[in-house]
Design a protein around this motif. Structure first.
Motif, PDB file in Angstrom:
ATOM      1  N   ILE A 168      70.905  17.640  67.375  1.00  0.00           N
ATOM      2  CA  ILE A 168      71.784  18.280  66.908  1.00  0.00           C
ATOM      3  C   ILE A 168      73.205  17.942  65.944  1.00  0.00           C
ATOM      4  N   ASP A 169      73.378  17.538  64.731  1.00  0.00           N
ATOM      5  CA  ASP A 169      74.926  17.133  65.177  1.00  0.00           C
ATOM      6  C   ASP A 169      75.372  18.024  63.690  1.00  0.00           C
ATOM      7  N   THR A 170      75.969  19.203  64.166  1.00  0.00           N
ATOM      8  CA  THR A 170      77.357  20.131  63.673  1.00  0.00           C
ATOM      9  C   THR A 170      78.195  19.057  62.471  1.00  0.00           C
ATOM     10  N   GLY A 171      78.973  18.524  63.619  1.00  0.00           N
ATOM     11  CA  GLY A 171      80.016  17.577  63.388  1.00  0.00           C
ATOM     12  C   GLY A 171      81.011  17.786  63.683  1.00  0.00           C
ATOM     13  N   SER A 172      80.606  18.715  65.358  1.00  0.00           N
ATOM     14  CA  SER A 172      81.824  19.796  65.615  1.00  0.00           C
ATOM     15  C   SER A 172      81.256  18.779  67.562  1.00  0.00           C
ATOM     16  N   LEU A 173      81.982  18.962  67.968  1.00  0.00           N
ATOM     17  CA  LEU A 173      81.742  18.706  69.572  1.00  0.00           C
ATOM     18  C   LEU A 173      81.185  19.875  70.182  1.00  0.00           C
ATOM     19  N   ALA A 174      82.360  20.783  69.928  1.00  0.00           N
ATOM     20  CA  ALA A 174      81.535  22.717  70.280  1.00  0.00           C
ATOM     21  C   ALA A 174      81.225  22.938  69.681  1.00  0.00           C
ATOM     22  N   ASP A 175      80.565  22.791  67.955  1.00  0.00           N
ATOM     23  CA  ASP A 175      79.708  24.035  67.540  1.00  0.00           C
ATOM     24  C   ASP A 175      78.055  23.333  68.146  1.00  0.00           C
ATOM     25  N   ASP A 176      78.403  21.896  68.338  1.00  0.00           N
ATOM     26  CA  ASP A 176      77.280  20.716  69.165  1.00  0.00           C
ATOM     27  C   ASP A 176      76.863  21.799  69.814  1.00  0.00           C
ATOM     28  N   LEU A 177      78.178  21.587  71.266  1.00  0.00           N
ATOM     29  CA  LEU A 177      77.763  22.164  72.597  1.00  0.00           C
ATOM     30  C   LEU A 177      77.126  23.694  72.262  1.00  0.00           C
ATOM     31  N   ARG A 178      77.390  24.810  71.121  1.00  0.00           N
ATOM     32  CA  ARG A 178      76.854  25.939  71.001  1.00  0.00           C
ATOM     33  C   ARG A 178      76.067  26.220  70.365  1.00  0.00           C
ATOM     34  N   GLU A 179      75.485  25.184  69.654  1.00  0.00           N
ATOM     35  CA  GLU A 179      73.848  25.346  69.193  1.00  0.00           C
ATOM     36  C   GLU A 179      73.032  24.896  70.401  1.00  0.00           C
ATOM     37  N   ALA A 184      73.523  25.087  73.304  1.00  0.00           N
ATOM     38  CA  ALA A 184      73.253  26.157  73.682  1.00  0.00           C
ATOM     39  C   ALA A 184      72.548  27.863  73.543  1.00  0.00           C
ATOM     40  N   ARG A 185      72.280  28.000  71.480  1.00  0.00           N
ATOM     41  CA  ARG A 185      71.517  28.352  71.614  1.00  0.00           C
ATOM     42  C   ARG A 185      69.753  28.125  71.399  1.00  0.00           C
ATOM     43  N   ALA A 186      69.935  27.215  70.763  1.00  0.00           N
ATOM     44  CA  ALA A 186      68.935  26.472  71.086  1.00  0.00           C
ATOM     45  C   ALA A 186      67.485  25.465  72.733  1.00  0.00           C
ATOM     46  N   ALA A 187      69.086  25.832  73.507  1.00  0.00           N
ATOM     47  CA  ALA A 187      67.918  26.342  74.780  1.00  0.00           C
ATOM     48  C   ALA A 187      68.002  27.357  75.737  1.00  0.00           C
ATOM     49  N   GLY A 188      68.856  28.043  75.238  1.00  0.00           N
ATOM     50  CA  GLY A 188      68.695  29.476  75.416  1.00  0.00           C
ATOM     51  C   GLY A 188      67.439  30.178  74.762  1.00  0.00           C
ATOM     52  N   GLN A 214      76.821  21.560  84.043  1.00  0.00           N
ATOM     53  CA  GLN A 214      76.191  23.037  84.093  1.00  0.00           C
ATOM     54  C   GLN A 214      75.478  23.658  83.057  1.00  0.00           C
ATOM     55  N   MET A 215      74.921  22.707  82.405  1.00  0.00           N
ATOM     56  CA  MET A 215      74.132  23.680  81.027  1.00  0.00           C
ATOM     57  C   MET A 215      72.802  23.599  81.592  1.00  0.00           C
ATOM     58  N   PHE A 216      72.094  22.867  83.120  1.00  0.00           N
ATOM     59  CA  PHE A 216      70.757  23.664  83.220  1.00  0.00           C
ATOM     60  C   PHE A 216      70.814  24.156  84.670  1.00  0.00           C
ATOM     61  N   GLY A 217      71.897  24.072  85.124  1.00  0.00           N
ATOM     62  CA  GLY A 217      72.358  24.989  86.072  1.00  0.00           C
ATOM     63  C   GLY A 217      72.727  26.102  86.166  1.00  0.00           C
ATOM     64  N   VAL A 218      72.878  27.105  84.661  1.00  0.00           N
ATOM     65  CA  VAL A 218      73.216  28.303  84.822  1.00  0.00           C
ATOM     66  C   VAL A 218      71.770  28.948  84.066  1.00  0.00           C
ATOM     67  N   ASP A 267      72.938  34.041  73.346  1.00  0.00           N
ATOM     68  CA  ASP A 267      73.556  34.903  74.018  1.00  0.00           C
ATOM     69  C   ASP A 267      74.530  34.323  74.642  1.00  0.00           C
ATOM     70  N   TYR A 268      73.775  34.705  75.954  1.00  0.00           N
ATOM     71  CA  TYR A 268      74.616  34.602  77.140  1.00  0.00           C
ATOM     72  C   TYR A 268      74.879  32.850  77.217  1.00  0.00           C
ATOM     73  N   LEU A 269      73.724  32.112  76.856  1.00  0.00           N
ATOM     74  CA  LEU A 269      74.062  30.455  77.162  1.00  0.00           C
ATOM     75  C   LEU A 269      75.190  30.159  76.061  1.00  0.00           C
ATOM     76  N   VAL A 270      75.430  30.326  74.988  1.00  0.00           N
ATOM     77  CA  VAL A 270      76.785  30.976  74.122  1.00  0.00           C
ATOM     78  C   VAL A 270      77.899  31.147  74.367  1.00  0.00           C
ATOM     79  N   ARG A 271      77.982  32.893  75.347  1.00  0.00           N
ATOM     80  CA  ARG A 271      78.877  32.928  76.026  1.00  0.00           C
ATOM     81  C   ARG A 271      79.716  32.389  77.077  1.00  0.00           C
ATOM     82  N   PHE A 272      79.011  31.754  77.603  1.00  0.00           N
ATOM     83  CA  PHE A 272      78.974  30.768  79.280  1.00  0.00           C
ATOM     84  C   PHE A 272      79.306  29.628  78.697  1.00  0.00           C
ATOM     85  N   VAL A 273      79.345  29.104  77.625  1.00  0.00           N
ATOM     86  CA  VAL A 273      79.557  27.530  76.562  1.00  0.00           C
ATOM     87  C   VAL A 273      81.241  27.696  76.476  1.00  0.00           C
TER      88      VAL A 273
END
Length: 202
Positions: free
Chosen positions: A84-95, A97-101, A166-170, A185-191
């Motif tokens: 995952i490499d969007t060029g932004s830490l925030a967007d990487d974490l969102r992505e 989360a989306r992939a894990a979901g 945090q990610m594995f816990g939720v 959707d839930y994981l992205v909102r959590f992030v």
């Protein structure tokens, strides 16, 4: 379940020479993992897998001497890598989360199915970590490393080390608390509500 094979065990995940094709072998692995998700570890048997894949029980015993070896090999066959490499830490974490979901139902079922068996079998526990845990942690650490290099968050930020937990816990706890898997959707909102604010990101 007991093995009917020879006394000298072979390394887990290493199969003996046989006429089983890679495609057929993957069919066996898929059947094992599906039974794990649907029935739990204790209910998985060589007999059940043989019946569902229309092969002889002896074929499975020759290839994988015991159920733990068979399950460990099946887990390793499904190990995946994530880039995952969007060029932004925030967007990487969102992505992330989306992939894990997207896989949370399948992966969480496997974790739940093996929760009691894996600690009793070191090889099974290693296979579970290699297949489901370590690739996700490695991907998150790489995302964090790039974010630090870009200067988006300081390397000594105290919240960084807790992101994998945090990610594995939720992922693990939502089915317990709410009876639902943590979907994208839930994981992205959590992030966005919990992870990014802790890092000082928006």
């Amino acid at each position: 379940m007991t093995s009917q094979a020879a006394d000298r065990p072979e390394p887990v995940g290493v199969t003996r020479r046989s006429k089983i094709t890679p495609e057929r072998e993957q069919e066996f692995y898929d059947a094992v993992l599906e039974q794990l998700r649907e029935c739990g570890y204790d209910s998985v048997t060589m007999e059940g897998v043989a019946a569902s894949t229309r092969c002889s029980k002896s074929t499975l015993y020759r290839q994988w001497k015991t159920k733990p070896q068979f399950v460990a090999a099946a887990l390793r066959s499904h190990r995946r890598t994530r880039c995952i490499d969007t060029g932004s830490l925030a967007d990487d974490l969102r992505e992330a989360a989306r992939a894990a979901g997207e896989l949370s139902g399948r992966d969480t079922k496997l974790l739940q199915a093996l929760a009691h068996a894996a600690p009793q079998d070191p090889e099974l526990q290693r296979a579970l970590r290699e297949a489901l845990v370590e690739p996700e942690i490695a991907a998150l650490k790489e995302v964090i490393r790039r974010g630090v290099e870009r200067g988006e968050v300081p390397a000594d930020h105290p919240a960084l080390e807790y992101i994998p937990a945090q990610m594995f816990g939720v992922l693990r706890i939502r089915p317990v608390l709410e009876g639902e898997y943590a979907d994208p959707d839930y994981l992205v909102r959590f992030v966005e509500a919990a992870v990014l604010p802790a890092l000082g990101l928006t």
